[in-house]
Motif scaffolding. Structure first.
Motif, PDB file in Angstrom:
ATOM      1  N   ASN A  12       0.797  -1.225   0.000  1.00 14.50           N
ATOM      2  CA  ASN A  12       0.000   0.000   0.000  1.00 14.50           C
ATOM      3  C   ASN A  12       0.830   1.276   0.000  1.00 14.50           C
ATOM      4  N   GLY A  13       2.163   1.152   0.114  1.00 16.30           N
ATOM      5  CA  GLY A  13       2.963   2.373   0.137  1.00 16.30           C
ATOM      6  C   GLY A  13       4.440   2.076   0.288  1.00 16.30           C
ATOM      7  N   VAL A  14       5.194   3.132   0.575  1.00 17.05           N
ATOM      8  CA  VAL A  14       6.648   3.035   0.629  1.00 17.05           C
ATOM      9  C   VAL A  14       7.097   2.119   1.768  1.00 17.05           C
ATOM     10  N   LEU A  15       8.267   1.546   1.594  1.00 19.92           N
ATOM     11  CA  LEU A  15       8.794   0.550   2.518  1.00 19.92           C
ATOM     12  C   LEU A  15       9.941   1.129   3.349  1.00 19.92           C
ATOM     13  N   GLY A  16      10.039   0.657   4.591  1.00 19.61           N
ATOM     14  CA  GLY A  16      11.199   0.948   5.419  1.00 19.61           C
ATOM     15  C   GLY A  16      11.190   2.255   6.172  1.00 19.61           C
ATOM     16  N   SER A  74       9.953  -7.706  -7.917  1.00 15.60           N
ATOM     17  CA  SER A  74      10.805  -6.912  -8.795  1.00 15.60           C
ATOM     18  C   SER A  74      11.446  -5.776  -8.013  1.00 15.60           C
ATOM     19  N   GLU A  75      12.757  -5.688  -8.070  1.00 15.67           N
ATOM     20  CA  GLU A  75      13.460  -4.610  -7.377  1.00 15.67           C
ATOM     21  C   GLU A  75      13.009  -3.240  -7.877  1.00 15.67           C
ATOM     22  N   GLU A  76      12.808  -3.115  -9.175  1.00 11.71           N
ATOM     23  CA  GLU A  76      12.418  -1.824  -9.743  1.00 11.71           C
ATOM     24  C   GLU A  76      11.017  -1.408  -9.333  1.00 11.71           C
ATOM     25  N   ALA A  77      10.181  -2.368  -8.947  1.00 11.60           N
ATOM     26  CA  ALA A  77       8.802  -2.047  -8.569  1.00 11.60           C
ATOM     27  C   ALA A  77       8.664  -1.650  -7.107  1.00 11.60           C
ATOM     28  N   LEU A  78       9.706  -1.867  -6.291  1.00 16.85           N
ATOM     29  CA  LEU A  78       9.601  -1.599  -4.856  1.00 16.85           C
ATOM     30  C   LEU A  78       9.536  -0.105  -4.585  1.00 16.85           C
ATOM     31  N   PRO A  79       8.515   0.365  -3.881  1.00 16.35           N
ATOM     32  CA  PRO A  79       8.424   1.798  -3.559  1.00 16.35           C
ATOM     33  C   PRO A  79       9.300   2.145  -2.356  1.00 16.35           C
ATOM     34  N   LEU A  80      10.410   2.809  -2.614  1.00 14.77           N
ATOM     35  CA  LEU A  80      11.350   3.200  -1.563  1.00 14.77           C
ATOM     36  C   LEU A  80      11.713   4.669  -1.716  1.00 14.77           C
ATOM     37  N   ARG A  81      11.730   5.387  -0.617  1.00 17.24           N
ATOM     38  CA  ARG A  81      12.158   6.779  -0.666  1.00 17.24           C
ATOM     39  C   ARG A  81      13.673   6.846  -0.860  1.00 17.24           C
ATOM     40  N   GLU A  92       5.312   0.031  10.015  1.00 19.71           N
ATOM     41  CA  GLU A  92       4.197  -0.008  10.954  1.00 19.71           C
ATOM     42  C   GLU A  92       2.905   0.498  10.325  1.00 19.71           C
ATOM     43  N   GLY A  93       2.877   0.571   9.011  1.00 19.63           N
ATOM     44  CA  GLY A  93       1.640   0.944   8.328  1.00 19.63           C
ATOM     45  C   GLY A  93       1.643   0.422   6.916  1.00 19.63           C
ATOM     46  N   THR A  94       2.352  -0.703   6.710  1.00 23.22           N
ATOM     47  CA  THR A  94       2.515  -1.263   5.365  1.00 23.22           C
ATOM     48  C   THR A  94       1.802  -2.596   5.261  1.00 23.22           C
ATOM     49  N   LEU A  95       0.948  -2.681   4.282  1.00 21.57           N
ATOM     50  CA  LEU A  95       0.132  -3.854   4.023  1.00 21.57           C
ATOM     51  C   LEU A  95       0.695  -4.617   2.833  1.00 21.57           C
ATOM     52  N   ARG A 106      -5.411   2.990  -3.658  1.00 20.52           N
ATOM     53  CA  ARG A 106      -5.042   4.376  -3.961  1.00 20.52           C
ATOM     54  C   ARG A 106      -6.165   5.365  -3.682  1.00 20.52           C
ATOM     55  N   SER A 107      -7.372   4.879  -3.449  1.00 16.40           N
ATOM     56  CA  SER A 107      -8.493   5.766  -3.126  1.00 16.40           C
ATOM     57  C   SER A 107      -8.479   6.207  -1.663  1.00 16.40           C
ATOM     58  N   ARG A 108      -7.630   5.564  -0.849  1.00 12.94           N
ATOM     59  CA  ARG A 108      -7.542   5.872   0.565  1.00 12.94           C
ATOM     60  C   ARG A 108      -6.226   6.571   0.875  1.00 12.94           C
ATOM     61  N   PRO A 109      -6.192   7.452   1.878  1.00 15.75           N
ATOM     62  CA  PRO A 109      -4.929   8.107   2.246  1.00 15.75           C
ATOM     63  C   PRO A 109      -3.835   7.111   2.624  1.00 15.75           C
ATOM     64  N   GLU A 110      -4.225   5.967   3.219  1.00 14.48           N
ATOM     65  CA  GLU A 110      -3.231   4.978   3.629  1.00 14.48           C
ATOM     66  C   GLU A 110      -2.641   4.206   2.457  1.00 14.48           C
ATOM     67  N   GLY A 111      -3.213   4.389   1.262  1.00 19.90           N
ATOM     68  CA  GLY A 111      -2.760   3.603   0.123  1.00 19.90           C
ATOM     69  C   GLY A 111      -2.325   4.425  -1.063  1.00 19.90           C
ATOM     70  N   GLN A 112      -1.993   5.690  -0.849  1.00 19.33           N
ATOM     71  CA  GLN A 112      -1.641   6.580  -1.961  1.00 19.33           C
ATOM     72  C   GLN A 112      -0.429   6.083  -2.742  1.00 19.33           C
TER      73      GLN A 112
END
Length: 351
Positions: free
Chosen positions: A180-184, A253-260, A280-283, A300-306
């Motif tokens: 649902n969002g960025v990791l780590g 896929s490494e390229e698909a991982l959402p990381l800041r 602590e907020g990753t699904l 993506r329709s929810r703030p927790e899943g942007q």
């Protein structure tokens, strides 16, 4: 709570008398806990009723967890927010609708009352956001040096509606993996907040409740197989646990991982792997391929899943490499890397 409260708290720090069962303890409960969590019946248990319990085929879900994070307050949260979100999320990823929480506090002699009040207020806010009630609890006090300020244990009860069955054993080859969002963010933010390594970042923990997000996803993708929140051990631990239960492989896929970029930078500097950083907020969600886009749109329709993204798929255990490598990552260079469980822990005391 477990005691009928009276009086007014005048102390600025917790003392051993606040755990003795007398007037000092009653003052602590009346001043700190009851204003945040609501009035006490004076009984030693909460007595609960809900219409959801009467629905044919409904099942109860129960979870419990202890929280020992350091520092107690960090960018994006504190131990209280962490306790509520962590317990709510453990219920939600199993398909339960969280309803009630209990909260037990181990207070160290010398803990600041003002800090305790902030933590309790944070718990009350998160419980309200999640739609749950903190209905019972307990307080104990230990001597200096025995509890690192404050430990919190929470238990949660929820109801799984009839016909809903989420379990890792239901994952099948071809299922799509989503987050649902960025990791780590949580692990990196905690590390920076400790100040031991003179790191300066703007990272904040991803600590958040996932109950409303799960309900939105399940409405859009009712065939969802399984979900986990990637806490200790990060994404890697969650995927390995699910692959083992399902008896299949997982390819990401490494390229698909959402990381800041900031998380990548912290990991590069310290030699850490972001796949193992706590969240602590990753699904982590597995859905049939036919429902993947619906699940992604719902997230993506929810703030927790942007920041939701598709990161991989479940495969037959023998696909893509050695039979013993249950989780593999296709790297940015086109190679393959085994993503195994850690033997120990990259970063202790993160939740």
């Amino acid at each position: 709570m477990n005691a009928i409260a009276f009086g007014a708290l005048r102390d600025s720090h917790v003392t051993l008398s606040h755990g003795g069962g007398g007037k000092a303890m009653a003052d602590l409960i009346e001043t700190v806990f009851l204003p945040a969590f609501g009035p006490s019946s004076g009984e030693d248990q909460a007595r609960l009723t809900a219409d959801a319990l009467c629905e044919p085929g409904a099942r109860l879900a129960l979870t419990t967890d202890s929280f020992v994070v350091t520092p107690l307050e960090f960018p994006g949260g504190d131990i209280g927010k962490l306790a509520v979100c962590g317990t709510v999320n453990d219920l939600a990823v199993g398909g339960a609708r969280p309803l009630w929480l209990s909260a037990a506090f181990i207070l160290e002699e010398g803990c600041e009352i003002a800090l305790l009040q902030r933590v309790v207020a944070s718990m009350a806010r998160e419980a309200a956001l999640a739609g749950v009630r903190i209905v019972t609890g307990d307080t104990k006090v230990v001597g200096r040096g025995s509890a690192d300020g404050l430990f919190v244990t929470t238990s949660g009860v929820g109801v799984i509606p009839a016909g809903r069955d989420l379990a890792a054993a239901r994952i099948r080859p071809g299922d799509v993996v989503l987050v649902n969002g960025v990791l780590g963010d949580h692990g990196a933010a905690i590390l920076a907040a400790r100040g031991d390594l003179a790191l300066s970042t703007d990272l904040v923990s991803d600590c958040q409740g996932l109950g409303h997000l799960m309900e939105t996803v399940l409405a859009a993708a009712p065939g969802t197989r399984a979900a986990r929140d990637a806490t200790r051990g990060g994404l890697a631990a969650a995927l390995n646990e699910m692959a083992l239960a399902a008896g299949c492989g997982i390819e990401i896929s490494e390229e698909a991982l959402p990381l800041r970029p900031e998380v990548r930078g912290v990991c590069e500097i310290l030699g850490l792997d972001p796949l193992y950083l706590a969240n602590e907020g990753t699904l982590v969600l597995f859905v049939p391929e036919a429902e993947a886009e619906a699940a992604l749109t719902a997230m993506r329709s929810r703030p927790e899943g942007q920041g939701a993204a598709i990161i991989g798929r479940a495969v037959a255990a023998s696909e893509g490499g050695a039979h013993t490598a249950r989780v593999q990552m296709v790297t940015s260079f086109g190679g393959r890397r085994i993503v195994d469980r850690l033997v120990g822990e990259q970063l202790p005391r993160i939740c």
